[in-house]
Scaffold this motif. Structure first.
Motif, mmCIF file in Angstrom:
data_model
loop_
_atom_site.group_PDB
_atom_site.id
_atom_site.type_symbol
_atom_site.label_atom_id
_atom_site.label_comp_id
_atom_site.label_asym_id
_atom_site.label_seq_id
_atom_site.Cartn_x
_atom_site.Cartn_y
_atom_site.Cartn_z
ATOM 1 N N ARG A 68 -0.785 -1.072 -4.450
ATOM 2 C CA ARG A 68 -1.939 -0.199 -4.597
ATOM 3 C C ARG A 68 -1.544 1.215 -4.223
ATOM 4 O O ARG A 68 -0.953 1.443 -3.174
ATOM 5 C CB ARG A 68 -3.075 -0.670 -3.683
ATOM 6 C CG ARG A 68 -4.369 0.070 -3.930
ATOM 7 C CD ARG A 68 -5.502 -0.673 -3.291
ATOM 8 N NE ARG A 68 -5.322 -0.682 -1.838
ATOM 9 C CZ ARG A 68 -6.119 -0.032 -1.005
ATOM 10 N NH1 ARG A 68 -7.124 0.671 -1.454
ATOM 11 N NH2 ARG A 68 -5.912 -0.099 0.290
ATOM 12 N N THR A 69 -1.839 2.181 -5.099
ATOM 13 C CA THR A 69 -1.497 3.567 -4.794
ATOM 14 C C THR A 69 -2.755 4.423 -4.663
ATOM 15 O O THR A 69 -3.697 4.279 -5.422
ATOM 16 C CB THR A 69 -0.632 4.210 -5.896
ATOM 17 O OG1 THR A 69 -1.322 4.106 -7.138
ATOM 18 C CG2 THR A 69 0.704 3.554 -6.013
ATOM 19 N N THR A 70 -2.725 5.284 -3.673
ATOM 20 C CA THR A 70 -3.771 6.295 -3.504
ATOM 21 C C THR A 70 -3.059 7.596 -3.161
ATOM 22 O O THR A 70 -1.959 7.583 -2.629
ATOM 23 C CB THR A 70 -4.712 5.919 -2.326
ATOM 24 O OG1 THR A 70 -3.929 5.565 -1.192
ATOM 25 C CG2 THR A 70 -5.598 4.735 -2.687
ATOM 26 N N TYR A 71 -3.686 8.712 -3.474
ATOM 27 C CA TYR A 71 -3.042 9.988 -3.133
ATOM 28 C C TYR A 71 -3.685 10.610 -1.917
ATOM 29 O O TYR A 71 -4.826 10.306 -1.572
ATOM 30 C CB TYR A 71 -3.019 10.950 -4.315
ATOM 31 C CG TYR A 71 -4.364 11.250 -4.933
ATOM 32 C CD1 TYR A 71 -5.147 12.289 -4.447
ATOM 33 C CD2 TYR A 71 -4.833 10.502 -6.005
ATOM 34 C CE1 TYR A 71 -6.373 12.561 -5.007
ATOM 35 C CE2 TYR A 71 -6.065 10.771 -6.572
ATOM 36 C CZ TYR A 71 -6.832 11.804 -6.077
ATOM 37 O OH TYR A 71 -8.051 12.065 -6.626
ATOM 38 N N ASN A 113 0.827 -1.202 0.000
ATOM 39 C CA ASN A 113 0.000 0.000 0.000
ATOM 40 C C ASN A 113 0.858 1.247 0.000
ATOM 41 O O ASN A 113 1.697 1.406 0.860
ATOM 42 C CB ASN A 113 -0.876 -0.008 1.253
ATOM 43 C CG ASN A 113 -2.318 0.289 0.913
ATOM 44 O OD1 ASN A 113 -2.623 0.742 -0.183
ATOM 45 N ND2 ASN A 113 -3.201 0.037 1.849
ATOM 46 N N GLN A 142 0.776 5.523 -0.311
ATOM 47 C CA GLN A 142 0.064 6.797 -0.439
ATOM 48 C C GLN A 142 1.056 7.844 -0.890
ATOM 49 O O GLN A 142 2.132 7.958 -0.321
ATOM 50 C CB GLN A 142 -0.537 7.206 0.906
ATOM 51 C CG GLN A 142 -1.757 6.403 1.268
ATOM 52 C CD GLN A 142 -2.516 7.075 2.413
ATOM 53 O OE1 GLN A 142 -1.915 7.526 3.380
ATOM 54 N NE2 GLN A 142 -3.813 7.128 2.301
ATOM 55 N N ALA A 171 -3.010 7.105 -9.577
ATOM 56 C CA ALA A 171 -3.569 6.214 -8.553
ATOM 57 C C ALA A 171 -4.049 4.932 -9.229
ATOM 58 O O ALA A 171 -4.500 4.956 -10.374
ATOM 59 C CB ALA A 171 -4.734 6.905 -7.840
ATOM 60 N N GLY A 172 -3.927 3.801 -8.539
ATOM 61 C CA GLY A 172 -4.393 2.538 -9.123
ATOM 62 C C GLY A 172 -3.590 1.357 -8.615
ATOM 63 O O GLY A 172 -2.892 1.447 -7.620
ATOM 64 N N GLN A 211 -3.143 12.768 -10.123
ATOM 65 C CA GLN A 211 -4.302 11.981 -9.694
ATOM 66 C C GLN A 211 -4.465 10.732 -10.560
ATOM 67 O O GLN A 211 -4.883 9.684 -10.087
ATOM 68 C CB GLN A 211 -5.572 12.832 -9.781
ATOM 69 C CG GLN A 211 -5.591 13.941 -8.743
ATOM 70 C CD GLN A 211 -6.713 14.933 -8.983
ATOM 71 O OE1 GLN A 211 -7.019 15.264 -10.128
ATOM 72 N NE2 GLN A 211 -7.317 15.407 -7.917
ATOM 73 N N ASP A 267 -3.108 -1.222 -13.624
ATOM 74 C CA ASP A 267 -4.503 -1.599 -13.887
ATOM 75 C C ASP A 267 -4.592 -2.577 -15.064
ATOM 76 O O ASP A 267 -5.457 -2.452 -15.924
ATOM 77 C CB ASP A 267 -5.364 -0.346 -14.139
ATOM 78 C CG ASP A 267 -5.398 0.571 -12.916
ATOM 79 O OD1 ASP A 267 -5.347 0.058 -11.778
ATOM 80 O OD2 ASP A 267 -5.473 1.801 -13.095
#
Length: 100
Positions: free
Chosen positions: A96-99, A14, A16, A77-78, A74, A42
């Motif tokens: 998994r990346t999220t901002y 994970n 961020q 992310a994915g 943005q 993805d």
């Protein structure tokens, strides 16, 4: 098979990131013959472009691959994956990346 491609080290699952900053993922694979490492986001294969660089280093039967996105947006992310494969085996890791 003992010589099959195997990912021996990879980044944390994970991740961020801060918009405008850098995303870095690392995968280390070993095998004989030396595996090839391919990156996906993805489910789509990634190729180096203006904001994304792929670096590879080889040491004996070990291949180290680093994927770097700078600056991250943005759209970055994915789910990212690295796949290591040689004629005996395929191994993969997902991130998994999220901002923030």
């Amino acid at each position: 098979h003992t010589q099959g491609a195997r990912i021996t080290k990879a980044s944390h699952f994970n991740f961020q990131y801060v918009l405008g900053h850098k995303i870095v993922f690392l995968c280390v694979a070993r095998g004989n013959p030396l595996p090839q490492i391919t990156w996906f986001k993805d489910g789509v294969e990634l190729y180096a472009h203006k904001y994304m660089q792929l670096h590879e280093w080889t040491r004996g039967h070990k291949l180290k691959s680093k994927m770097e996105i700078d600056p991250a947006s943005q759209a970055d992310a994915g789910i990212y994956e690295c796949h290591a494969n040689n004629k005996y085996a395929i191994d993969s890791r997902a991130f998994r990346t999220t901002y923030l």
